[in-house]
Write an enzyme that holds these catalytic residues in place. Structure first.
Site, PDB file in Angstrom:
ATOM      1  N   TYR A  52      14.038  10.411  22.621  1.00 19.84           N
ATOM      2  CA  TYR A  52      12.863   9.546  22.665  1.00 19.84           C
ATOM      3  C   TYR A  52      13.242   8.069  22.582  1.00 19.84           C
ATOM      4  O   TYR A  52      14.023   7.653  21.723  1.00 19.84           O
ATOM      5  CB  TYR A  52      11.897   9.864  21.515  1.00 19.84           C
ATOM      6  CG  TYR A  52      10.790   8.832  21.394  1.00 19.84           C
ATOM      7  CD1 TYR A  52       9.762   8.801  22.326  1.00 19.84           C
ATOM      8  CD2 TYR A  52      10.825   7.848  20.410  1.00 19.84           C
ATOM      9  CE1 TYR A  52       8.763   7.835  22.273  1.00 19.84           C
ATOM     10  CE2 TYR A  52       9.828   6.875  20.337  1.00 19.84           C
ATOM     11  CZ  TYR A  52       8.805   6.876  21.273  1.00 19.84           C
ATOM     12  OH  TYR A  52       7.842   5.907  21.217  1.00 19.84           O
ATOM     13  N   ASN A 194      10.913  -1.661  16.289  1.00 20.28           N
ATOM     14  CA  ASN A 194      10.358  -0.606  15.449  1.00 20.28           C
ATOM     15  C   ASN A 194      10.645  -0.903  13.983  1.00 20.28           C
ATOM     16  O   ASN A 194      11.767  -0.728  13.510  1.00 20.28           O
ATOM     17  CB  ASN A 194      10.988   0.737  15.823  1.00 20.28           C
ATOM     18  CG  ASN A 194       9.975   1.752  16.308  1.00 20.28           C
ATOM     19  OD1 ASN A 194      10.330   2.881  16.565  1.00 20.28           O
ATOM     20  ND2 ASN A 194       8.725   1.383  16.428  1.00 20.28           N
ATOM     21  N   TYR A 278     -14.173 -15.820 -22.859  1.00 16.67           N
ATOM     22  CA  TYR A 278     -13.180 -14.899 -22.285  1.00 16.67           C
ATOM     23  C   TYR A 278     -12.146 -15.609 -21.416  1.00 16.67           C
ATOM     24  O   TYR A 278     -10.988 -15.211 -21.368  1.00 16.67           O
ATOM     25  CB  TYR A 278     -13.888 -13.846 -21.433  1.00 16.67           C
ATOM     26  CG  TYR A 278     -14.634 -12.778 -22.201  1.00 16.67           C
ATOM     27  CD1 TYR A 278     -14.744 -12.811 -23.590  1.00 16.67           C
ATOM     28  CD2 TYR A 278     -15.227 -11.725 -21.521  1.00 16.67           C
ATOM     29  CE1 TYR A 278     -15.435 -11.835 -24.281  1.00 16.67           C
ATOM     30  CE2 TYR A 278     -15.925 -10.733 -22.205  1.00 16.67           C
ATOM     31  CZ  TYR A 278     -16.024 -10.794 -23.582  1.00 16.67           C
ATOM     32  OH  TYR A 278     -16.712  -9.813 -24.256  1.00 16.67           O
ATOM     33  N   ARG A 281      -9.752 -16.739 -24.144  1.00 14.00           N
ATOM     34  CA  ARG A 281      -9.252 -15.698 -25.036  1.00 14.00           C
ATOM     35  C   ARG A 281      -8.550 -14.565 -24.274  1.00 14.00           C
ATOM     36  O   ARG A 281      -7.587 -13.973 -24.772  1.00 14.00           O
ATOM     37  CB  ARG A 281     -10.430 -15.131 -25.835  1.00 14.00           C
ATOM     38  CG  ARG A 281     -10.013 -14.244 -26.973  1.00 14.00           C
ATOM     39  CD  ARG A 281     -11.149 -13.626 -27.770  1.00 14.00           C
ATOM     40  NE  ARG A 281     -12.486 -14.036 -27.428  1.00 14.00           N
ATOM     41  CZ  ARG A 281     -13.537 -13.213 -27.510  1.00 14.00           C
ATOM     42  NH1 ARG A 281     -13.369 -11.968 -27.897  1.00 14.00           N
ATOM     43  NH2 ARG A 281     -14.750 -13.641 -27.207  1.00 14.00           N
TER      44      ARG A 281
END
Length: 501
Positions: A52, A194, A278, A281
Protein backbone atom coordinates in the site's frame (compact mmCIF):
# COMPACT_ATOMS: atom_id res chain seq x y z
CA UNK A 1 23.71 20.93 17.95
CA UNK A 2 20.60 18.82 18.25
CA UNK A 3 21.22 15.26 17.04
CA UNK A 4 18.07 13.32 16.17
CA UNK A 5 17.67 9.56 16.27
CA UNK A 6 13.89 9.13 16.26
CA UNK A 7 13.80 8.24 19.94
CA UNK A 8 15.24 10.88 22.25
CA UNK A 9 14.08 14.32 21.11
CA UNK A 10 12.92 16.61 23.93
CA UNK A 11 10.37 19.40 23.92
CA UNK A 12 13.08 21.85 24.92
CA UNK A 13 15.12 20.81 21.87
CA UNK A 14 12.07 21.38 19.69
CA UNK A 15 11.91 24.93 21.05
CA UNK A 16 15.62 25.51 20.45
CA UNK A 17 15.37 24.41 16.82
CA UNK A 18 12.03 26.14 16.20
CA UNK A 19 13.47 29.46 17.36
CA UNK A 20 16.65 29.03 15.32
CA UNK A 21 18.94 28.63 18.30
CA UNK A 22 20.39 25.22 17.37
CA UNK A 23 21.38 23.40 14.15
CA UNK A 24 20.34 19.77 13.63
CA UNK A 25 22.09 16.59 12.49
CA UNK A 26 21.12 12.93 12.01
CA UNK A 27 22.64 10.39 14.42
CA UNK A 28 24.88 7.77 12.70
CA UNK A 29 22.96 4.86 14.27
CA UNK A 30 19.71 6.27 12.91
CA UNK A 31 21.24 6.57 9.46
CA UNK A 32 22.22 2.88 9.57
CA UNK A 33 18.78 1.83 10.80
CA UNK A 34 17.07 3.79 8.03
CA UNK A 35 19.31 2.27 5.37
CA UNK A 36 18.57 -1.23 6.66
CA UNK A 37 14.80 -0.72 6.68
CA UNK A 38 14.96 0.81 3.20
CA UNK A 39 16.58 -2.35 1.89
CA UNK A 40 13.50 -4.25 3.07
CA UNK A 41 11.20 -2.04 0.98
CA UNK A 42 13.34 -2.41 -2.12
CA UNK A 43 13.65 -6.19 -1.70
CA UNK A 44 9.87 -6.57 -1.57
CA UNK A 45 9.39 -4.35 -4.59
CA UNK A 46 11.94 -6.41 -6.52
CA UNK A 47 10.03 -9.56 -5.54
CA UNK A 48 6.85 -8.08 -7.02
CA UNK A 49 4.92 -7.64 -3.79
CA UNK A 50 1.99 -5.24 -3.70
CA UNK A 51 2.50 -2.71 -0.87
CA UNK A 52 0.00 0.00 0.00
CA UNK A 53 1.19 3.46 -0.92
CA UNK A 54 4.36 2.12 -2.49
CA UNK A 55 2.98 0.57 -5.66
CA UNK A 56 -0.74 1.17 -5.11
CA UNK A 57 -3.05 4.15 -5.08
CA UNK A 58 -4.09 5.85 -1.85
CA UNK A 59 -7.19 5.80 0.34
CA UNK A 60 -10.11 4.30 -1.55
CA UNK A 61 -7.78 3.69 -4.53
CA UNK A 62 -5.60 1.35 -2.47
CA UNK A 63 -6.63 -1.56 -4.73
CA UNK A 64 -5.20 0.09 -7.84
CA UNK A 65 -1.74 -1.37 -8.59
CA UNK A 66 0.73 1.09 -10.13
CA UNK A 67 3.30 -0.15 -12.70
CA UNK A 68 7.02 0.15 -11.77
CA UNK A 69 7.73 2.86 -14.33
CA UNK A 70 5.16 5.16 -12.65
CA UNK A 71 6.17 4.77 -9.01
CA UNK A 72 8.18 8.01 -8.81
CA UNK A 73 5.33 9.91 -10.48
CA UNK A 74 2.90 8.36 -7.99
CA UNK A 75 4.77 9.88 -5.05
CA UNK A 76 5.11 13.30 -6.66
CA UNK A 77 1.43 13.32 -7.61
CA UNK A 78 0.56 12.53 -4.00
CA UNK A 79 2.36 15.65 -2.76
CA UNK A 80 0.84 17.84 -5.44
CA UNK A 81 -2.72 16.61 -4.93
CA UNK A 82 -2.59 16.77 -1.15
CA UNK A 83 -1.07 20.27 -0.94
CA UNK A 84 -4.50 21.92 -0.85
CA UNK A 85 -4.48 23.71 2.48
CA UNK A 86 -5.95 27.18 2.88
CA UNK A 87 -5.87 30.00 5.39
CA UNK A 88 -3.07 31.97 6.98
CA UNK A 89 0.32 30.22 6.90
CA UNK A 90 1.70 28.73 10.08
CA UNK A 91 4.32 30.95 11.78
CA UNK A 92 7.96 30.31 10.98
CA UNK A 93 8.60 28.68 14.37
CA UNK A 94 5.79 26.17 13.81
CA UNK A 95 7.12 25.31 10.34
CA UNK A 96 10.61 24.77 11.74
CA UNK A 97 9.17 22.51 14.43
CA UNK A 98 7.27 20.58 11.75
CA UNK A 99 10.46 20.04 9.74
CA UNK A 100 12.28 18.81 12.81
CA UNK A 101 9.49 16.51 13.99
CA UNK A 102 8.98 14.96 10.56
CA UNK A 103 12.73 14.35 10.26
CA UNK A 104 12.76 12.73 13.70
CA UNK A 105 9.86 10.43 12.80
CA UNK A 106 11.61 9.30 9.63
CA UNK A 107 14.85 8.76 11.59
CA UNK A 108 13.14 5.96 13.50
CA UNK A 109 13.34 3.84 10.36
CA UNK A 110 9.71 2.70 10.41
CA UNK A 111 8.88 4.74 7.30
CA UNK A 112 11.38 2.83 5.19
CA UNK A 113 12.78 5.91 3.42
CA UNK A 114 16.37 6.61 2.46
CA UNK A 115 18.53 8.61 4.89
CA UNK A 116 18.81 11.23 2.16
CA UNK A 117 15.23 12.31 2.83
CA UNK A 118 16.07 13.26 6.42
CA UNK A 119 19.30 14.88 5.27
CA UNK A 120 17.32 17.12 2.95
CA UNK A 121 14.78 18.08 5.62
CA UNK A 122 17.65 19.05 7.91
CA UNK A 123 19.28 21.02 5.11
CA UNK A 124 16.13 23.12 4.86
CA UNK A 125 16.20 23.71 8.62
CA UNK A 126 19.87 24.56 8.84
CA UNK A 127 19.77 26.81 5.78
CA UNK A 128 16.65 28.66 6.94
CA UNK A 129 14.42 27.58 4.06
CA UNK A 130 10.90 27.60 5.50
CA UNK A 131 8.05 26.12 3.43
CA UNK A 132 4.85 28.16 3.33
CA UNK A 133 2.31 25.89 5.03
CA UNK A 134 -1.37 26.97 5.17
CA UNK A 135 -2.82 26.36 8.62
CA UNK A 136 -6.23 25.00 7.58
CA UNK A 137 -7.09 21.75 5.85
CA UNK A 138 -6.15 18.91 8.18
CA UNK A 139 -8.64 16.65 9.95
CA UNK A 140 -5.89 14.94 11.94
CA UNK A 141 -6.08 11.51 10.25
CA UNK A 142 -4.45 10.13 8.08
CA UNK A 143 -2.32 12.54 9.93
CA UNK A 144 -1.72 16.10 8.82
CA UNK A 145 -1.84 15.34 5.11
CA UNK A 146 -2.37 18.81 3.64
CA UNK A 147 0.07 20.74 5.87
CA UNK A 148 2.80 18.12 5.50
CA UNK A 149 2.29 18.00 1.72
CA UNK A 150 2.94 21.75 1.54
CA UNK A 151 6.02 21.16 3.69
CA UNK A 152 7.29 18.32 1.50
CA UNK A 153 6.68 20.02 -1.86
CA UNK A 154 9.55 22.39 -1.25
CA UNK A 155 11.90 19.40 -0.96
CA UNK A 156 11.19 18.53 -4.60
CA UNK A 157 11.47 22.13 -5.76
CA UNK A 158 7.78 23.00 -5.85
CA UNK A 159 5.39 24.94 -3.63
CA UNK A 160 6.56 28.11 -1.92
CA UNK A 161 9.06 28.91 0.81
CA UNK A 162 10.24 31.85 2.85
CA UNK A 163 13.99 32.40 2.56
CA UNK A 164 15.83 35.35 4.08
CA UNK A 165 12.58 37.22 4.63
CA UNK A 166 11.17 36.75 1.12
CA UNK A 167 8.51 34.29 -0.06
CA UNK A 168 9.59 32.69 -3.34
CA UNK A 169 8.80 29.50 -5.31
CA UNK A 170 10.29 26.39 -3.71
CA UNK A 171 12.68 25.87 -6.63
CA UNK A 172 14.06 29.39 -6.20
CA UNK A 173 14.44 28.99 -2.44
CA UNK A 174 16.44 25.79 -2.95
CA UNK A 175 18.59 27.43 -5.64
CA UNK A 176 19.42 30.40 -3.42
CA UNK A 177 20.26 28.12 -0.48
CA UNK A 178 22.37 25.79 -2.65
CA UNK A 179 20.17 22.75 -2.01
CA UNK A 180 19.42 20.16 -4.71
CA UNK A 181 15.76 19.18 -5.18
CA UNK A 182 14.98 15.68 -3.91
CA UNK A 183 14.04 12.99 -6.43
CA UNK A 184 11.46 10.85 -4.63
CA UNK A 185 11.87 7.08 -4.48
CA UNK A 186 8.93 4.71 -3.94
CA UNK A 187 7.01 5.37 -0.68
CA UNK A 188 8.88 8.59 0.13
CA UNK A 189 6.08 10.99 -0.78
CA UNK A 190 3.66 9.09 1.44
CA UNK A 191 6.24 8.89 4.23
CA UNK A 192 6.63 12.65 4.20
CA UNK A 193 2.93 13.35 4.81
CA UNK A 194 1.58 10.51 6.96
CA UNK A 195 1.79 11.72 10.55
CA UNK A 196 0.81 14.15 13.28
CA UNK A 197 3.66 16.62 12.94
CA UNK A 198 1.59 19.75 12.23
CA UNK A 199 -0.59 19.29 15.32
CA UNK A 200 2.42 18.20 17.37
CA UNK A 201 4.47 21.22 16.28
CA UNK A 202 1.70 23.66 17.15
CA UNK A 203 1.04 21.80 20.40
CA UNK A 204 4.68 21.69 21.51
CA UNK A 205 5.18 25.42 21.14
CA UNK A 206 1.79 26.22 22.70
CA UNK A 207 2.56 23.96 25.66
CA UNK A 208 5.95 25.52 26.35
CA UNK A 209 4.45 29.02 26.30
CA UNK A 210 1.52 27.86 28.45
CA UNK A 211 3.90 26.43 31.04
CA UNK A 212 5.71 29.77 31.26
CA UNK A 213 2.41 31.62 31.62
CA UNK A 214 1.14 29.19 34.25
CA UNK A 215 4.24 29.85 36.35
CA UNK A 216 3.94 33.61 35.86
CA UNK A 217 0.26 33.42 36.81
CA UNK A 218 1.26 32.47 40.38
CA UNK A 219 3.33 35.66 40.60
CA UNK A 220 0.59 37.84 39.13
CA UNK A 221 -2.06 36.30 41.38
CA UNK A 222 0.09 36.83 44.46
CA UNK A 223 0.43 40.50 43.51
CA UNK A 224 -3.35 40.75 43.17
CA UNK A 225 -3.88 39.08 46.55
CA UNK A 226 -1.59 41.62 48.18
CA UNK A 227 -3.08 44.58 46.32
CA UNK A 228 -6.54 43.44 47.44
CA UNK A 229 -5.37 42.93 51.04
CA UNK A 230 -6.06 39.21 50.83
CA UNK A 231 -4.82 36.58 53.25
CA UNK A 232 -2.04 34.04 52.77
CA UNK A 233 -3.66 31.63 55.26
CA UNK A 234 -5.54 29.88 52.44
CA UNK A 235 -2.15 28.91 50.97
CA UNK A 236 -0.82 27.09 54.04
CA UNK A 237 0.97 23.85 53.14
CA UNK A 238 -1.12 21.67 55.44
CA UNK A 239 -4.36 22.66 53.71
CA UNK A 240 -3.07 21.49 50.35
CA UNK A 241 -1.30 18.38 51.57
CA UNK A 242 -4.75 17.29 52.72
CA UNK A 243 -5.75 17.27 49.03
CA UNK A 244 -2.39 16.64 47.40
CA UNK A 245 -2.92 17.21 43.71
CA UNK A 246 0.64 17.99 42.54
CA UNK A 247 -0.19 21.22 40.71
CA UNK A 248 -2.30 22.55 43.57
CA UNK A 249 0.44 21.88 46.13
CA UNK A 250 3.06 23.56 43.92
CA UNK A 251 0.92 26.63 43.26
CA UNK A 252 -0.02 27.06 46.94
CA UNK A 253 3.62 26.79 47.93
CA UNK A 254 4.53 29.48 45.41
CA UNK A 255 1.76 31.83 46.54
CA UNK A 256 2.62 31.49 50.23
CA UNK A 257 6.33 32.02 49.62
CA UNK A 258 5.78 34.94 47.24
CA UNK A 259 3.69 36.78 49.85
CA UNK A 260 6.16 36.16 52.65
CA UNK A 261 7.50 39.39 54.14
CA UNK A 262 4.81 41.69 52.75
CA UNK A 263 4.16 44.83 54.82
CA UNK A 264 0.76 45.09 53.18
CA UNK A 265 -0.15 41.63 54.48
CA UNK A 266 1.03 42.45 57.99
CA UNK A 267 -0.96 45.70 58.02
CA UNK A 268 -4.32 43.88 57.99
CA UNK A 269 -3.50 40.58 59.68
CA UNK A 270 -5.95 41.30 62.51
CA UNK A 271 -8.77 42.67 60.35
CA UNK A 272 -12.34 41.38 60.66
CA UNK A 273 -12.54 39.75 57.22
CA UNK A 274 -13.11 36.00 57.62
CA UNK A 275 -12.65 34.74 54.07
CA UNK A 276 -11.48 36.06 50.73
CA UNK A 277 -13.45 35.66 47.51
CA UNK A 278 -12.92 32.43 45.58
CA UNK A 279 -10.84 34.17 42.90
CA UNK A 280 -8.22 34.77 45.62
CA UNK A 281 -8.76 31.91 48.03
CA UNK A 282 -9.10 29.18 45.38
CA UNK A 283 -6.19 30.30 43.25
CA UNK A 284 -4.06 27.20 44.03
CA UNK A 285 -6.92 24.90 43.14
CA UNK A 286 -7.49 26.53 39.75
CA UNK A 287 -3.85 27.23 38.90
CA UNK A 288 -2.97 23.74 40.13
CA UNK A 289 -5.55 22.10 37.89
CA UNK A 290 -3.99 23.93 34.97
CA UNK A 291 -0.52 22.78 35.95
CA UNK A 292 -1.72 19.18 36.07
CA UNK A 293 -3.42 19.46 32.67
CA UNK A 294 -0.23 20.82 31.15
CA UNK A 295 1.80 18.03 32.77
CA UNK A 296 -0.55 15.53 31.13
CA UNK A 297 -0.10 17.21 27.75
CA UNK A 298 3.68 17.31 28.19
CA UNK A 299 3.74 13.55 28.80
CA UNK A 300 1.64 12.92 25.68
CA UNK A 301 3.80 15.15 23.49
CA UNK A 302 7.03 13.63 24.81
CA UNK A 303 5.78 10.27 23.56
CA UNK A 304 4.36 11.59 20.29
CA UNK A 305 7.44 13.44 19.05
CA UNK A 306 9.47 10.23 19.35
CA UNK A 307 6.85 7.93 17.83
CA UNK A 308 6.45 6.43 14.38
CA UNK A 309 3.22 7.75 12.87
CA UNK A 310 3.63 6.36 9.34
CA UNK A 311 1.47 4.03 7.30
CA UNK A 312 2.45 1.51 6.15
CA UNK A 313 5.27 0.76 8.59
CA UNK A 314 8.42 -1.26 7.95
CA UNK A 315 8.91 -3.56 10.94
CA UNK A 316 12.22 -4.80 12.28
CA UNK A 317 11.74 -8.20 10.60
CA UNK A 318 11.19 -6.53 7.25
CA UNK A 319 7.42 -6.89 7.05
CA UNK A 320 5.53 -3.90 5.65
CA UNK A 321 2.17 -3.57 7.44
CA UNK A 322 -0.70 -1.12 7.59
CA UNK A 323 -1.83 0.45 10.84
CA UNK A 324 -3.31 3.68 12.19
CA UNK A 325 -0.58 5.48 14.14
CA UNK A 326 -1.30 8.61 12.11
CA UNK A 327 -4.58 9.12 13.99
CA UNK A 328 -4.31 12.15 16.28
CA UNK A 329 -6.83 11.13 18.97
CA UNK A 330 -4.23 10.91 21.75
CA UNK A 331 -3.12 14.48 21.13
CA UNK A 332 -6.54 15.91 20.34
CA UNK A 333 -7.96 14.86 23.70
CA UNK A 334 -4.92 16.20 25.55
CA UNK A 335 -5.08 19.51 23.67
CA UNK A 336 -8.75 19.88 24.56
CA UNK A 337 -8.05 19.12 28.22
CA UNK A 338 -5.30 21.74 28.33
CA UNK A 339 -7.50 24.26 26.50
CA UNK A 340 -10.23 23.86 29.10
CA UNK A 341 -7.82 24.28 32.00
CA UNK A 342 -6.12 27.32 30.47
CA UNK A 343 -9.50 28.92 29.85
CA UNK A 344 -10.29 28.47 33.53
CA UNK A 345 -6.94 30.07 34.38
CA UNK A 346 -7.82 33.05 32.18
CA UNK A 347 -11.26 33.21 33.78
CA UNK A 348 -9.99 33.41 37.37
CA UNK A 349 -7.43 36.03 36.31
CA UNK A 350 -10.20 38.16 34.82
CA UNK A 351 -12.19 37.86 38.06
CA UNK A 352 -9.22 39.17 40.06
CA UNK A 353 -8.83 42.01 37.54
CA UNK A 354 -12.51 42.85 37.98
CA UNK A 355 -12.11 43.06 41.77
CA UNK A 356 -9.08 45.31 41.42
CA UNK A 357 -10.96 47.93 39.39
CA UNK A 358 -14.09 47.85 41.59
CA UNK A 359 -13.63 50.20 44.57
CA UNK A 360 -16.30 48.51 46.72
CA UNK A 361 -14.31 45.26 46.49
CA UNK A 362 -10.75 46.57 46.42
CA UNK A 363 -10.77 49.54 48.78
CA UNK A 364 -8.74 51.32 46.08
CA UNK A 365 -9.65 54.25 43.81
CA UNK A 366 -12.11 53.37 41.05
CA UNK A 367 -10.35 51.79 38.08
CA UNK A 368 -7.03 52.15 39.92
CA UNK A 369 -6.30 55.72 38.88
CA UNK A 370 -5.62 58.61 41.31
CA UNK A 371 -8.29 60.91 39.78
CA UNK A 372 -11.16 58.66 38.66
CA UNK A 373 -13.79 60.39 36.59
CA UNK A 374 -11.34 62.70 34.89
CA UNK A 375 -9.40 59.53 34.11
CA UNK A 376 -10.85 56.12 33.14
CA UNK A 377 -7.76 54.22 34.25
CA UNK A 378 -7.98 50.47 33.70
CA UNK A 379 -11.72 50.47 32.98
CA UNK A 380 -11.45 49.23 29.42
CA UNK A 381 -8.26 47.23 29.93
CA UNK A 382 -10.46 45.00 32.06
CA UNK A 383 -13.06 44.95 29.27
CA UNK A 384 -10.35 43.64 26.93
CA UNK A 385 -9.56 40.87 29.39
CA UNK A 386 -13.26 40.00 29.63
CA UNK A 387 -13.56 39.86 25.84
CA UNK A 388 -10.57 37.54 25.55
CA UNK A 389 -11.91 35.22 28.25
CA UNK A 390 -15.21 34.93 26.39
CA UNK A 391 -13.28 34.05 23.22
CA UNK A 392 -11.43 31.37 25.18
CA UNK A 393 -14.70 29.88 26.40
CA UNK A 394 -15.86 29.43 22.81
CA UNK A 395 -12.48 28.08 21.69
CA UNK A 396 -12.45 25.61 24.59
CA UNK A 397 -15.33 23.64 23.05
CA UNK A 398 -13.65 20.26 22.44
CA UNK A 399 -12.51 19.38 18.94
CA UNK A 400 -11.81 15.73 19.77
CA UNK A 401 -15.51 14.89 20.04
CA UNK A 402 -16.03 15.85 16.39
CA UNK A 403 -15.39 13.64 13.38
CA UNK A 404 -16.27 13.87 9.71
CA UNK A 405 -15.78 11.09 7.13
CA UNK A 406 -13.28 11.73 4.30
CA UNK A 407 -11.69 9.89 1.36
CA UNK A 408 -14.97 8.44 0.11
CA UNK A 409 -15.65 6.86 3.48
CA UNK A 410 -12.35 4.94 3.79
CA UNK A 411 -11.13 7.44 6.36
CA UNK A 412 -14.41 7.46 8.24
CA UNK A 413 -13.27 8.60 11.69
CA UNK A 414 -10.85 11.48 12.18
CA UNK A 415 -9.36 13.24 15.22
CA UNK A 416 -9.59 16.97 14.43
CA UNK A 417 -6.33 17.12 16.38
CA UNK A 418 -4.86 19.93 14.29
CA UNK A 419 -7.84 22.17 14.99
CA UNK A 420 -7.54 21.22 18.67
CA UNK A 421 -3.89 22.31 18.59
CA UNK A 422 -4.66 25.56 16.78
CA UNK A 423 -7.43 26.41 19.24
CA UNK A 424 -5.08 25.69 22.11
CA UNK A 425 -2.51 28.08 20.65
CA UNK A 426 -5.18 30.80 20.33
CA UNK A 427 -6.20 30.31 23.96
CA UNK A 428 -2.56 30.54 25.08
CA UNK A 429 -2.19 33.83 23.21
CA UNK A 430 -5.39 35.19 24.76
CA UNK A 431 -4.27 34.08 28.21
CA UNK A 432 -1.03 36.00 27.79
CA UNK A 433 -2.92 39.27 27.40
CA UNK A 434 -5.45 38.48 30.14
CA UNK A 435 -2.57 37.96 32.57
CA UNK A 436 -0.86 41.10 31.26
CA UNK A 437 -3.93 43.15 32.19
CA UNK A 438 -4.01 41.61 35.65
CA UNK A 439 -0.29 42.30 36.07
CA UNK A 440 -0.75 45.97 35.21
CA UNK A 441 -3.67 46.30 37.62
CA UNK A 442 -2.04 44.38 40.46
CA UNK A 443 1.15 46.44 40.21
CA UNK A 444 -0.91 49.64 40.21
CA UNK A 445 -2.84 48.42 43.25
CA UNK A 446 0.30 47.62 45.20
CA UNK A 447 1.72 51.06 44.52
CA UNK A 448 -1.55 52.67 45.56
CA UNK A 449 -0.94 51.04 48.99
CA UNK A 450 2.28 53.01 49.48
CA UNK A 451 4.14 53.68 51.74
CA UNK A 452 3.52 49.99 52.57
CA UNK A 453 5.56 47.59 50.50
CA UNK A 454 4.81 44.14 49.22
CA UNK A 455 7.12 41.17 49.74
CA UNK A 456 10.70 41.25 48.44
CA UNK A 457 9.84 38.76 45.67
CA UNK A 458 6.80 40.68 44.51
CA UNK A 459 8.61 44.01 44.69
CA UNK A 460 11.19 42.52 42.34
CA UNK A 461 8.40 41.51 39.95
CA UNK A 462 6.92 45.00 40.16
CA UNK A 463 10.33 46.57 39.49
CA UNK A 464 10.71 44.47 36.33
CA UNK A 465 7.38 45.70 35.08
CA UNK A 466 8.26 49.30 35.93
CA UNK A 467 11.38 49.04 33.79
CA UNK A 468 8.98 48.89 30.84
CA UNK A 469 5.70 50.42 32.05
CA UNK A 470 5.47 53.40 34.45
CA UNK A 471 2.80 53.91 37.11
CA UNK A 472 -0.49 55.12 35.59
CA UNK A 473 -0.90 58.64 36.98
CA UNK A 474 -3.35 59.73 34.27
CA UNK A 475 -4.85 58.19 31.14
CA UNK A 476 -2.50 57.22 28.33
CA UNK A 477 -2.27 54.77 25.38
CA UNK A 478 -2.80 51.49 27.25
CA UNK A 479 -2.44 49.21 24.24
CA UNK A 480 1.31 49.70 24.38
CA UNK A 481 1.35 49.03 28.14
CA UNK A 482 -0.48 45.74 27.67
CA UNK A 483 1.98 44.58 25.01
CA UNK A 484 4.93 45.45 27.23
CA UNK A 485 3.37 43.75 30.26
CA UNK A 486 2.75 40.63 28.17
CA UNK A 487 6.46 40.53 27.33
CA UNK A 488 7.43 40.97 31.00
CA UNK A 489 5.43 37.85 31.93
CA UNK A 490 8.24 35.74 30.50
CA UNK A 491 10.54 37.09 33.22
CA UNK A 492 8.24 36.28 36.14
CA UNK A 493 9.40 32.85 37.27
CA UNK A 494 8.38 32.20 40.91
CA UNK A 495 11.49 30.13 41.56
CA UNK A 496 13.84 32.79 40.16
CA UNK A 497 12.09 35.65 41.99
CA UNK A 498 12.17 33.79 45.30
CA UNK A 499 15.81 32.77 44.89
CA UNK A 500 16.78 36.36 44.11
CA UNK A 501 14.96 37.60 47.19
Amino acid sequence: MVVIDGRNLTLEQVYQVATGKAPVALAPEARERMASRRQGIEARLSAGEVIYGVNTGFGRMADVVIPPESLAELQLNLLRSHACGVGAPFPREVVRAMLLLRANVLASGYAGVRPEVVDRLLELLNAGVHPVVPSQGSVGASGDLAPLAHLALVLVGEGFAEYQGEVVPGSEALRRAGIEPLALAPKEGLALINGTQAMAAVGCLALLEAERLCAAADVVAAMSVDALEGTDVAFLEEIHQARPHPGQVASARNLFALLSGSQIRESHRSCSRVQDAYSLRCTPQVHGACRDALAHLRAKLAIEINSATDNPMVLADGRVVSGGNFHGAALAAAFDYAATALTDLASISERRSARLVTPEQSGLPAFLVPEPGLNSGFMTAHVTAAALVSECKTLAHPAAVDSIPTSAGREDHVSMGTWAARKLAMIVENLRFVLAVELLEAAQGIELRRPLRSSPALERALARLREQVPFLQRDRFLHADILKAAAVLGELSPEELLAAS
